[in-house]
Scaffold this motif. Structure first.
Motif, PDB file in Angstrom:
ATOM      1  N   ILE A  68       5.490  -7.220  -7.232  1.00 25.77           N
ATOM      2  CA  ILE A  68       5.267  -8.270  -6.244  1.00 25.77           C
ATOM      3  C   ILE A  68       5.720  -9.582  -6.866  1.00 25.77           C
ATOM      4  CG2 ILE A  68       2.868  -8.682  -6.945  1.00 25.77           C
ATOM      5  CD1 ILE A  68       2.253  -9.229  -3.975  1.00 25.77           C
ATOM      6  N   GLY A  69       6.165 -10.503  -6.037  1.00 22.75           N
ATOM      7  CA  GLY A  69       6.593 -11.806  -6.532  1.00 22.75           C
ATOM      8  C   GLY A  69       6.170 -12.905  -5.590  1.00 22.75           C
TER       9      GLY A  69
ATOM     10  N   LEU B 181       7.667  -8.224  -1.925  1.00 24.02           N
ATOM     11  CA  LEU B 181       7.077  -6.909  -2.187  1.00 24.02           C
ATOM     12  C   LEU B 181       8.195  -5.933  -2.477  1.00 24.02           C
ATOM     13  CD1 LEU B 181       4.797  -6.839   0.970  1.00 24.02           C
ATOM     14  CD2 LEU B 181       4.063  -7.350  -1.355  1.00 24.02           C
ATOM     15  N   ALA B 182       8.035  -5.120  -3.519  1.00 27.58           N
ATOM     16  CA  ALA B 182       9.060  -4.134  -3.840  1.00 27.58           C
ATOM     17  C   ALA B 182       8.428  -2.755  -3.950  1.00 27.58           C
ATOM     18  CB  ALA B 182       9.757  -4.495  -5.146  1.00 27.58           C
ATOM     19  N   PHE B 183       9.150  -1.774  -3.432  1.00 22.19           N
ATOM     20  CA  PHE B 183       8.704  -0.391  -3.468  1.00 22.19           C
ATOM     21  C   PHE B 183       9.761   0.438  -4.179  1.00 22.19           C
ATOM     22  CE2 PHE B 183       6.594  -2.406   0.030  1.00 22.19           C
ATOM     23  CZ  PHE B 183       5.284  -1.949  -0.088  1.00 22.19           C
ATOM     24  N   HIS B 184       9.301   1.328  -5.052  1.00 22.01           N
ATOM     25  CA  HIS B 184      10.209   2.153  -5.830  1.00 22.01           C
ATOM     26  C   HIS B 184      10.634   3.379  -5.024  1.00 22.01           C
ATOM     27  CE1 HIS B 184      12.228   3.655  -9.328  1.00 22.01           C
ATOM     28  NE2 HIS B 184      11.641   4.808  -9.156  1.00 22.01           N
ATOM     29  N   ALA B 185      11.926   3.559  -4.885  1.00 21.44           N
ATOM     30  CA  ALA B 185      12.481   4.709  -4.179  1.00 21.44           C
ATOM     31  C   ALA B 185      12.887   5.781  -5.185  1.00 21.44           C
ATOM     32  CB  ALA B 185      13.700   4.279  -3.364  1.00 21.44           C
ATOM     33  N   LYS B 186      12.986   7.008  -4.697  1.00 22.93           N
ATOM     34  CA  LYS B 186      13.356   8.135  -5.556  1.00 22.93           C
ATOM     35  C   LYS B 186      14.858   8.363  -5.619  1.00 22.93           C
ATOM     36  CE  LYS B 186       9.022  10.429  -4.533  1.00 22.93           C
ATOM     37  NZ  LYS B 186       8.381  11.456  -3.706  1.00 22.93           N
ATOM     38  N   SER B 187      15.613   7.660  -4.751  1.00 24.13           N
ATOM     39  CA  SER B 187      17.062   7.871  -4.708  1.00 24.13           C
ATOM     40  C   SER B 187      17.739   6.738  -3.946  1.00 24.13           C
ATOM     41  CB  SER B 187      17.373   9.201  -4.006  1.00 24.13           C
ATOM     42  OG  SER B 187      16.969   9.128  -2.652  1.00 24.13           O
TER      43      SER B 187
ATOM     44  N   VAL C 128      10.915  -7.908   1.607  1.00 19.77           N
ATOM     45  CA  VAL C 128      10.504  -6.573   1.214  1.00 19.77           C
ATOM     46  C   VAL C 128      11.722  -5.847   0.635  1.00 19.77           C
ATOM     47  CG1 VAL C 128       9.384  -4.436   1.951  1.00 19.77           C
ATOM     48  CG2 VAL C 128       8.834  -6.586   3.105  1.00 19.77           C
ATOM     49  N   GLU C 129      11.532  -5.262  -0.544  1.00 17.85           N
ATOM     50  CA  GLU C 129      12.611  -4.615  -1.269  1.00 17.85           C
ATOM     51  C   GLU C 129      12.315  -3.132  -1.465  1.00 17.85           C
ATOM     52  OE1 GLU C 129      14.563  -4.720  -5.785  1.00 17.85           O
ATOM     53  OE2 GLU C 129      12.912  -6.060  -5.279  1.00 17.85           O
ATOM     54  N   ALA C 130      13.357  -2.307  -1.370  1.00 20.69           N
ATOM     55  CA  ALA C 130      13.307  -0.931  -1.836  1.00 20.69           C
ATOM     56  C   ALA C 130      14.270  -0.873  -3.009  1.00 20.69           C
ATOM     57  CB  ALA C 130      13.718   0.042  -0.753  1.00 20.69           C
ATOM     58  N   GLU C 131      13.812  -0.325  -4.125  1.00 16.60           N
ATOM     59  CA  GLU C 131      14.635  -0.289  -5.338  1.00 16.60           C
ATOM     60  C   GLU C 131      14.691   1.110  -5.916  1.00 16.60           C
ATOM     61  OE1 GLU C 131      11.318  -0.788  -8.741  1.00 16.60           O
ATOM     62  OE2 GLU C 131      12.628  -2.497  -8.470  1.00 16.60           O
TER      63      GLU C 131
END
Length: 124
Positions: free
Chosen positions: A6-7, A67-73, A119-122
């Motif tokens: 989060i930032g 907000l960032a969420f970790h993706a699997k791919s 909102v980020e997906a990384e």
């Protein structure tokens, strides 16, 4: 997808005071400064930075929270982006590599939610 980090953004004149506040407040949880990717950004955390404080000359009512969420791919990042846009999100960075994040494998997408949060997906 799991939460990644989060930032928050603050005006430049409040950056040092805000960093000092959070370093003191989060010390109880074992947080310390773990990285400073730019002069106007600091990453705090225990083992990995998961809370970022940055400054911006034009801090507005929008984009104060990241907000960032970790993706699997890469595919999950792209699916997040497509679904978020279809649900009314606004593009803030199409899916793609982010070499400026000091990682050759960082792949992300950014969408503004209905109230302007970033909102980020990384995938790293």
């Amino acid at each position: 997808m799991a939460s990644s980090h989060i930032g928050i953004k603050v005006p430049p004149h409040q950056l040092a005071k805000t960093i000092a506040f959070y370093l003191a407040a989060l010390k109880a949880f074992g947080y310390s400064e773990l990285m400073r990717p730019t002069d106007n950004c600091v990453g705090l955390g225990v083992e990995n930075p998961d809370f970022f404080i940055s400054s911006d000359e034009e801090v507005s009512e929008k984009q104060k929270v990241h907000l960032a969420f970790h993706a699997k791919s890469h595919a999950e990042v792209e699916e997040f982006y497509s679904e978020a846009i279809a649900a009314g999100g606004i593009c803030n960075g199409k899916p793609g590599p982010r070499p400026e994040y000091n990682s050759p494998t960082y792949f992300a997408a950014f969408v503004l939610d209905p109230i302007g949060n970033n909102v980020e997906a990384e995938f790293i």
